[in-house]
Design a protein around this motif. Sequence first.
Motif, mmCIF file in Angstrom:
data_model
loop_
_atom_site.group_PDB
_atom_site.id
_atom_site.type_symbol
_atom_site.label_atom_id
_atom_site.label_comp_id
_atom_site.label_asym_id
_atom_site.label_seq_id
_atom_site.Cartn_x
_atom_site.Cartn_y
_atom_site.Cartn_z
ATOM 1 N N PRO A 26 11.459 6.090 4.034
ATOM 2 C CA PRO A 26 10.482 6.309 2.952
ATOM 3 C C PRO A 26 9.138 5.682 3.293
ATOM 4 C CG PRO A 26 12.057 4.610 2.343
ATOM 5 C CD PRO A 26 12.567 5.210 3.639
ATOM 6 N N ALA A 27 8.137 6.215 2.645
ATOM 7 C CA ALA A 27 6.778 5.689 2.875
ATOM 8 C C ALA A 27 6.656 4.297 2.295
ATOM 9 C CB ALA A 27 5.735 6.611 2.231
ATOM 10 N N ALA A 28 5.770 3.531 2.907
ATOM 11 C CA ALA A 28 5.551 2.156 2.447
ATOM 12 C C ALA A 28 4.925 2.174 1.068
ATOM 13 C CB ALA A 28 4.644 1.420 3.441
ATOM 14 N N PRO A 29 5.290 1.198 0.254
ATOM 15 C CA PRO A 29 4.679 1.124 -1.082
ATOM 16 C C PRO A 29 3.169 0.959 -0.978
ATOM 17 C CG PRO A 29 6.619 -0.290 -0.929
ATOM 18 C CD PRO A 29 6.330 0.169 0.465
ATOM 19 N N ALA A 30 2.537 1.337 -2.033
ATOM 20 C CA ALA A 30 1.065 1.273 -2.043
ATOM 21 C C ALA A 30 0.587 -0.156 -2.220
ATOM 22 C CB ALA A 30 0.519 2.151 -3.161
ATOM 23 N N ALA A 31 -0.552 -0.446 -1.619
ATOM 24 C CA ALA A 31 -1.175 -1.757 -1.766
ATOM 25 C C ALA A 31 -1.775 -1.864 -3.184
ATOM 26 C CB ALA A 31 -2.244 -1.943 -0.695
ATOM 27 N N PRO A 32 -2.026 -3.085 -3.662
ATOM 28 C CA PRO A 32 -1.849 -4.361 -2.942
ATOM 29 C C PRO A 32 -0.396 -4.801 -2.930
ATOM 30 C CG PRO A 32 -2.752 -4.755 -5.106
ATOM 31 C CD PRO A 32 -2.659 -3.261 -4.967
ATOM 32 N N CYS A 33 -0.048 -5.473 -1.849
ATOM 33 C CA CYS A 33 1.351 -5.808 -1.619
ATOM 34 C C CYS A 33 1.838 -6.950 -2.495
ATOM 35 C CB CYS A 33 1.558 -6.185 -0.138
ATOM 36 S SG CYS A 33 1.164 -4.826 1.008
ATOM 37 N N ASP A 34 0.990 -7.829 -2.936
ATOM 38 C CA ASP A 34 1.452 -8.971 -3.721
ATOM 39 C C ASP A 34 1.891 -8.583 -5.122
ATOM 40 O OD1 ASP A 34 -0.983 -8.249 -4.600
ATOM 41 O OD2 ASP A 34 -1.913 -10.251 -4.501
ATOM 42 N N GLN A 35 1.703 -7.330 -5.502
ATOM 43 C CA GLN A 35 2.132 -6.917 -6.835
ATOM 44 C C GLN A 35 3.650 -6.792 -6.952
ATOM 45 O OE1 GLN A 35 0.971 -2.919 -7.888
ATOM 46 N NE2 GLN A 35 1.208 -2.176 -5.745
ATOM 47 N N TYR A 36 4.372 -6.760 -5.809
ATOM 48 C CA TYR A 36 5.829 -6.580 -5.821
ATOM 49 C C TYR A 36 6.568 -7.914 -5.895
ATOM 50 C CZ TYR A 36 4.398 -1.959 -4.313
ATOM 51 O OH TYR A 36 3.787 -0.733 -4.234
ATOM 52 N N LEU A 37 5.898 -8.996 -5.753
ATOM 53 C CA LEU A 37 6.530 -10.304 -5.845
ATOM 54 C C LEU A 37 6.843 -10.627 -7.299
ATOM 55 C CD1 LEU A 37 4.309 -12.291 -3.297
ATOM 56 C CD2 LEU A 37 6.535 -11.191 -2.902
ATOM 57 N N ARG A 38 8.077 -11.200 -7.542
ATOM 58 C CA ARG A 38 8.542 -11.496 -8.887
ATOM 59 C C ARG A 38 8.447 -13.001 -9.123
ATOM 60 N NH1 ARG A 38 7.713 -6.944 -8.908
ATOM 61 N NH2 ARG A 38 9.129 -5.218 -9.463
ATOM 62 N N GLY A 81 11.768 -7.303 -4.538
ATOM 63 C CA GLY A 81 10.318 -7.457 -4.496
ATOM 64 C C GLY A 81 9.825 -7.920 -3.141
ATOM 65 N N LEU A 82 10.589 -8.861 -2.540
ATOM 66 C CA LEU A 82 10.196 -9.315 -1.198
ATOM 67 C C LEU A 82 10.292 -8.181 -0.182
ATOM 68 C CD1 LEU A 82 11.913 -12.842 -1.107
ATOM 69 C CD2 LEU A 82 9.460 -12.344 -1.213
ATOM 70 N N GLU A 83 11.349 -7.364 -0.356
ATOM 71 C CA GLU A 83 11.501 -6.239 0.578
ATOM 72 C C GLU A 83 10.347 -5.234 0.417
ATOM 73 O OE1 GLU A 83 14.700 -2.747 1.722
ATOM 74 O OE2 GLU A 83 15.186 -4.230 0.167
ATOM 75 N N ASP A 84 9.972 -4.933 -0.815
ATOM 76 C CA ASP A 84 8.855 -3.994 -1.039
ATOM 77 C C ASP A 84 7.535 -4.567 -0.521
ATOM 78 O OD1 ASP A 84 10.552 -2.205 -2.168
ATOM 79 O OD2 ASP A 84 10.136 -2.849 -4.247
ATOM 80 N N ALA A 85 7.302 -5.865 -0.735
ATOM 81 C CA ALA A 85 6.064 -6.471 -0.236
ATOM 82 C C ALA A 85 6.011 -6.447 1.279
ATOM 83 C CB ALA A 85 5.948 -7.908 -0.765
ATOM 84 N N SER A 86 7.228 -6.670 1.925
ATOM 85 C CA SER A 86 7.263 -6.635 3.386
ATOM 86 C C SER A 86 7.008 -5.239 3.901
ATOM 87 C CB SER A 86 8.628 -7.158 3.868
ATOM 88 O OG SER A 86 8.725 -7.043 5.283
ATOM 89 N N ARG A 87 7.664 -4.251 3.263
ATOM 90 C CA ARG A 87 7.414 -2.851 3.668
ATOM 91 C C ARG A 87 5.953 -2.455 3.447
ATOM 92 N NH1 ARG A 87 10.801 0.464 0.153
ATOM 93 N NH2 ARG A 87 9.884 2.172 1.372
ATOM 94 N N CYS A 88 5.368 -2.951 2.366
ATOM 95 C CA CYS A 88 3.939 -2.642 2.099
ATOM 96 C C CYS A 88 3.050 -3.236 3.166
ATOM 97 C CB CYS A 88 3.573 -3.180 0.721
ATOM 98 S SG CYS A 88 1.795 -3.034 0.341
ATOM 99 N N LEU A 104 3.952 -4.025 6.283
ATOM 100 C CA LEU A 104 4.164 -3.360 7.566
ATOM 101 C C LEU A 104 3.549 -1.970 7.589
ATOM 102 C CD1 LEU A 104 7.900 -4.380 8.284
ATOM 103 C CD2 LEU A 104 5.826 -5.271 9.365
ATOM 104 N N GLY A 105 3.386 -1.343 6.442
ATOM 105 C CA GLY A 105 2.860 0.024 6.410
ATOM 106 C C GLY A 105 1.354 0.115 6.389
ATOM 107 N N THR A 106 0.684 -0.964 6.184
ATOM 108 C CA THR A 106 -0.785 -0.937 6.139
ATOM 109 C C THR A 106 -1.379 -1.285 7.484
ATOM 110 O OG1 THR A 106 -0.795 -3.248 5.426
ATOM 111 C CG2 THR A 106 -0.797 -1.546 3.693
ATOM 112 N N ASN A 107 -2.745 -0.949 7.655
ATOM 113 C CA ASN A 107 -3.485 -1.248 8.892
ATOM 114 C C ASN A 107 -3.793 -2.741 8.926
ATOM 115 O OD1 ASN A 107 -5.106 -1.388 11.123
ATOM 116 N ND2 ASN A 107 -6.449 0.295 10.490
#
Length: 565
Positions: free
Chosen positions: A124-136, A148-155, A157-160
């Motif tokens: 699946p595509a990386a979640p959209a930025a900003p990545c810190d929004q997935y932290l609980r 949340g940590l997994e989504d932030a990590s995927r976010c 890794l998916g950005t430039n």
Amino acid sequence: MGRISGYGRLIQTPVARLVFLAALAGLAPTFLTAQVVPPSAPTLSISGSVPRALTLDEAVRIAEAQSEAIRIARAGVDRAHGQQWQARSQLFPQISGSASYVRTLASQFSSVGGGAAPDTTTKPAAPAAPCDQYLRDATATTAERLAGLEDASRCALGTNPFSSFGSLGFGAKNQYNLGLAFSQSLFAGGRIVAQNAVANAGRRSADIELTAQRAQLRLDVTQAYFDAALADRLVALAESSAVQTENVLRQTRLARTVGNVSEFELLRAQVSSANQRPIVIQRQSDREVAYLRLKQLLDFPLDAPLELTTVVDDSAATNAALASIGIPADTAAADRATVRQAAEAIDAQRGLLKVAKAQRFPTLALTSQYGKVAFPLNSFPQSGQFRTNWTIGLASQIPLFTGGRIKGDQMVAEANLHEAQARYDQLREFAALDSRVTINNLLQARAAWQASQGTAEQATRAYSIATVRYKEGISTQIELNDARILLEQAVANRALAARNLQVARVKLALLPELPLQTAGATQAQGQSQSTTTQQTQTQTQSSQPAQAAQQQGQATQQQTGIPPQ
């Protein structure tokens, strides 16, 4: 004496006496009233319009309001005033604003941190930025916090990894620049002060030129007005003489018919009448040319009729003007307008020489750049996305090697200064000569006017006596014609003397403001003014490209610079 007696016996018969009494009834009044011609009632011209009555003072006012020479001189004053502003502006700070927008279509930074595109078909595509929004926070469950940590990590890794540099302008698609540029000259080796001195001399010279053109226009209008009035007077004299000779011819033909005069007398009357007609034609042509010249100065239509109300040979007005004439014992050549302009030209050339010498010294200027830049991802930036870029510095330039250009400029300026000094001396000599010639012309005109008054009165008296003698039969037609010609010459000389006196009086009164009439002096004055104007414009313009280039370079640096973090 025998011929006169015989001629007297011829008119003793009743028929002859009746003929001559009828002939002489219209002879005497013509020239007895020829000296003063009162203004007649306005008559319609060929075009049907009523002639416009015009006085000398009114003609001067109209000419000054319509003169192209005055307008040109006023334009010269405005130009010199503008050059003063140009030179004075270099003493003050120079502040300019700028605003720009740049859209980047392709950039070398777009491939930084790139490589192959991520495979979006197997994961699946990386979640959209900003990545810190997935932290609980701590209240979330363990599973939620791990997700949340997994989504932030995927976010992440998916950005430039270099995308954060986009706010610094690297590869930004949109770039906005708002800035202010400041520059103040601190030292220019005396160049700016010298340029101001040159501009001030040019302004004073332009003011002198405007005054001189007004004085010259007044003299030209006065001369043209009295030329036209004199032409009117001469036409009236010629026409009166033509009427007189025609009357004599008509009466001589009648006397010849009754056999009281010889064929010689008839032939002489015919020749006298015929010779007067070309004179009338010539006088009328001269009058037309004089009126055309006056209309041209007044900017009137050339076919517009005029009626001059100021009489050229008015004895009361001329004598009053003669009494008010004061001839100075000495006329200062340095006070002439042309000489004063030459003195201003010397001051201007001295300033230009200082400008040329000042090129050897370094220049020092204080500069400052203040700007706001933004690189928004969208089309329009927000207020918080602008970053400040503010610099201040000192800029100095010193000529190290110019290939002899500065030396050449200095040599040219020195030559122009020597030429201006020589022209000043030359114009002073011309001015002294012109002043003496003007005074001499006035003395000559005054003497001619005083002499013409008695001569005209004597000629009038002589013509009256000749008319009576001819009427009584004790003189011949030759004597009457001679008396008529002498009276005509005396009245014409009186009118010419009055015209010369009025023109010479006005010229002497305007002499300090008049430009020189000598051809060599006029040419020298024109060359001096042209050289000064060209040098002033060249030096004023030459001091601006370096400053403009410096400001342009600083503005370019501001637009492409990286704002501080």
